[in-house]
Design an enzyme around this catalytic site. Sequence first.
Site, short mmCIF file in Angstrom:
data_model
loop_
_atom_site.label_atom_id
_atom_site.label_comp_id
_atom_site.label_asym_id
_atom_site.label_seq_id
_atom_site.Cartn_x
_atom_site.Cartn_y
_atom_site.Cartn_z
N LYS A 43 0.83 -1.20 0.00
CA LYS A 43 0.00 0.00 0.00
C LYS A 43 0.88 1.26 0.00
CE LYS A 43 -3.36 2.90 0.45
NZ LYS A 43 -3.99 3.33 -0.83
N GLY A 44 0.43 2.28 -0.73
CA GLY A 44 1.19 3.52 -0.86
C GLY A 44 1.61 4.10 0.49
N CYS A 127 -1.63 8.92 -8.23
CA CYS A 127 -2.80 8.82 -7.36
C CYS A 127 -3.77 9.95 -7.69
CB CYS A 127 -2.41 8.89 -5.88
SG CYS A 127 -3.87 8.96 -4.82
N GLY A 240 -4.37 -3.23 -14.81
CA GLY A 240 -5.62 -2.53 -15.11
C GLY A 240 -6.66 -3.55 -15.50
N THR A 263 -7.80 -5.04 -8.32
CA THR A 263 -9.17 -5.17 -7.82
C THR A 263 -9.65 -6.62 -7.76
OG1 THR A 263 -9.57 -2.99 -8.72
CG2 THR A 263 -11.52 -4.30 -8.22
#
Length: 301
Positions: A43-44, A127, A240, A263
């Site tokens: 995670k960023g 982002c 993507g 996702t």
Amino acid sequence: DMSVDLNGLVLQNPITVASGTFGFGREYGEYVDLNRLGAIMVKGLTLEERKGNPTPRVAETPMGMLNSVGLQNPGVEAFIKEELPYLSQFHTKIIANINGNTIEEYCRLAERLSDTAVDALELNISCPNVKEGGVAFGRDPEMVHRVTRCVRQSTPKYLIVKLSPNVRDIGEIAVAAEEGGADCISLINTLIGMSIDIERQRPVLARGIGGLSGPAIKPVALRMVYEAAKAVKIPIIGMGGIANDQDAIEFLLAGASAISVGTANFINPYVTMEIYDGIADYLERKGYQSVKDIIGKLNFS
Ligand code: DOR
């Protein structure tokens, strides 16, 4: 042979998990053998802890997911102390996604991670959910070049630059990252979108807009990976809307040397393993010895 060599960063297989969709690996560790992933993009991270944007900040649509999380994370020190030791136990590469409000913050974060166990940095200039930094850095080729060069000079770590689809010319942006000193580029981050609640006549997300991910963006992502691969010599990590082995193979054929699953992890936590098996079957069925043999092998005849 499932290994891929991203020009110096060797992954045991081309399947990685996209930043923000896999946390720091702990929750998925119950379902997925983390030793079987090519890499984990965490995670960023930011220098300080961030609480993220107001809720609701996630919305589902039939074709994909919108998020305006706003880089919620515990900060780089907590990551190094509490999360990195856990991740380091596994036989996979750890890639730290880094974020800043200013170029200086990106560079300080890169410096801070230089003598840690992370294998690579993913410079997130894409982002869509923050007021400062984020995609503001990723839209203008000159800014892309400047921030990439500064981070390049701040760390000896392998450097990936994560690009946004919300740009005018992806080839031009990819070249700017390459010339700034990137070892690799990853794309795409989420595509800016929105969703409206017609009863309340207001946006579903508190912030109005957010980043769209999932199957809806796959054709856009594939086209951008294909164009970026034509524009630069450095390797590409494609992502993507990848939800199965066929999607993953499309990205490899389009020129990606590795792929990230995002996702789809939320829907099926086993999806990365299924993609691994599907790629291996495809190679065998087509008579290839190595996954490297299909990278960029798209033909028009
Ligand atoms: O869609 C995204 N959401 N992309 C990012 O790079 C960060 C994330 C967030 O935290 O908002």
